[in-house]
Design a protein around this motif. Structure first.
Motif, PDB file in Angstrom:
ATOM      1  N   ARG A 211       0.832  -1.208   0.000  1.00  0.00           N
ATOM      2  CA  ARG A 211       0.000   0.000   0.000  1.00  0.00           C
ATOM      3  C   ARG A 211       0.864   1.254   0.000  1.00  0.00           C
ATOM      4  NH1 ARG A 211      -1.880   0.188   4.954  1.00  0.00           N
ATOM      5  NH2 ARG A 211      -0.739   2.068   5.531  1.00  0.00           N
ATOM      6  N   ALA A 214       2.487   1.809  -3.441  1.00  0.00           N
ATOM      7  CA  ALA A 214       1.581   2.400  -4.420  1.00  0.00           C
ATOM      8  C   ALA A 214       1.370   3.890  -4.145  1.00  0.00           C
ATOM      9  CB  ALA A 214       0.248   1.661  -4.409  1.00  0.00           C
ATOM     10  N   GLU A 215       1.215   4.242  -2.871  1.00  0.00           N
ATOM     11  CA  GLU A 215       1.027   5.647  -2.514  1.00  0.00           C
ATOM     12  C   GLU A 215       2.259   6.474  -2.869  1.00  0.00           C
ATOM     13  OE1 GLU A 215       0.213   5.265   1.614  1.00  0.00           O
ATOM     14  OE2 GLU A 215      -1.925   4.801   1.348  1.00  0.00           O
ATOM     15  N   PHE A 217       4.502   5.765  -5.152  1.00  0.00           N
ATOM     16  CA  PHE A 217       4.582   5.857  -6.616  1.00  0.00           C
ATOM     17  C   PHE A 217       3.665   6.967  -7.123  1.00  0.00           C
ATOM     18  CE2 PHE A 217       2.973   4.774 -10.818  1.00  0.00           C
ATOM     19  CZ  PHE A 217       4.163   4.658 -11.536  1.00  0.00           C
ATOM     20  N   ALA A 218       2.460   7.035  -6.570  1.00  0.00           N
ATOM     21  CA  ALA A 218       1.515   8.071  -6.988  1.00  0.00           C
ATOM     22  C   ALA A 218       2.039   9.462  -6.660  1.00  0.00           C
ATOM     23  CB  ALA A 218       0.163   7.837  -6.322  1.00  0.00           C
ATOM     24  N   ASP A 219       2.667   9.607  -5.495  1.00  0.00           N
ATOM     25  CA  ASP A 219       3.238  10.902  -5.116  1.00  0.00           C
ATOM     26  C   ASP A 219       4.329  11.325  -6.101  1.00  0.00           C
ATOM     27  OD1 ASP A 219       1.565  11.046  -2.936  1.00  0.00           O
ATOM     28  OD2 ASP A 219       3.074  10.296  -1.514  1.00  0.00           O
ATOM     29  N   HIS A 221       4.685  10.201  -9.168  1.00  0.00           N
ATOM     30  CA  HIS A 221       4.101  10.361 -10.500  1.00  0.00           C
ATOM     31  C   HIS A 221       3.500  11.754 -10.678  1.00  0.00           C
ATOM     32  CE1 HIS A 221       1.199   9.819 -13.821  1.00  0.00           C
ATOM     33  NE2 HIS A 221       2.136   8.997 -14.296  1.00  0.00           N
ATOM     34  N   ALA A 222       3.015  12.329  -9.592  1.00  0.00           N
ATOM     35  CA  ALA A 222       2.429  13.667  -9.674  1.00  0.00           C
ATOM     36  C   ALA A 222       3.461  14.706 -10.087  1.00  0.00           C
ATOM     37  CB  ALA A 222       1.819  14.052  -8.315  1.00  0.00           C
TER      38      ALA A 222
END
Length: 226
Positions: A211, A214-215, A217-219, A221-222
């Motif tokens: 989890r 994934a979080e 990676f999203a940070d 990616h932004a």
């Protein structure tokens, strides 16, 4: 005895007491912790001056410890400094050229990347003098090389050369210039380095790790340049 020089994206931290094979006093441990925690660079390169990386704790300082409480405090202080290396936002690269013994091995174990020259040697020599490495070594050594190898190294006190250290996983590379590895890592994105280190060092439950991965990676990616 701790010298720091900032060169681009790398802070070079040198254990600079070559006449004592860079053995660490309590004051040196304080200075080392400050050098690691005080960096604003994405990579720290930890090295020893002269023909050794680090002989571990200064034996005069060990002999000056005169009761059980003081001995425990001495061990805990070394653990705190090792933890400051492991927990740093910076990627800490140990460049081992020459002898690493006892606490010197333990400091290297706390680093994120360990690279050696062909002249590097390693030994956990505590048992030969009636002690053992208590700066986190009994926890980190099995994690890095496996329980069987850790038992052999810690109980025998034998010396490993660079090739055997590579075979056991104690180091990841044997190179002519360890600092070049630090420069190679520093050439990458600093935010990604910080996040990758944190994710690889996460010891939570697998589901929790996934989890968080994934979080994170999203940070990143932004901020990803598309």
């Amino acid at each position: 005895m701790i010298e720091t020089v900032t060169d681009g994206d790398v802070r070079v931290v040198t254990l600079d007491r070559p006449d004592r094979r860079n053995a660490l006093t309590p004051a040196a441990l304080d200075d080392l912790e400050a050098a690691i925690e005080g960096t604003d660079r994405p990579v720290v390169f930890l090295r020893g001056a002269g023909p050794a990386f680090c002989a571990g704790a200064d034996l005069d300082a060990v002999a000056a410890v005169d009761d059980r409480d003081a001995a425990e405090a001495f061990a805990r202080r070394g653990q705190e400094v090792a933890a400051s290396i492991a927990d740093s936002d910076a990627v800490v690269v140990a460049g081992i050229d020459g002898a690493a013994r006892g606490g010197g091995v333990e400091l290297a174990l706390a680093c994120d990347v360990r690279v050696a020259t062909a002249e590097a040697t390693f030994a956990e020599t505590g048992a030969t003098i009636g002690l053992f490495g208590a700066w986190g070594g009994t926890a980190r050594l099995p994690e890095v090389v496996g329980l069987g190898e850790a038992m052999d190294l810690a109980l025998s006190g034998r010396v490993l050369d660079a090739d055997e250290a590579l075979r056991t996983g104690l180091v990841s590379r044997v190179v002519d210039d360890p600092r070049a590895v630090a420069e190679e890592i520093a050439a990458n994105d600093p935010a990604a380095l910080r996040v990758i280190k944190a994710r690889l060092r996460d010891d939570a439950d697998r589901r929790v790790q996934e989890r968080r991965e994934a979080e994170a990676f999203a940070d990143l990616h932004a901020e990803f340049e598309r």
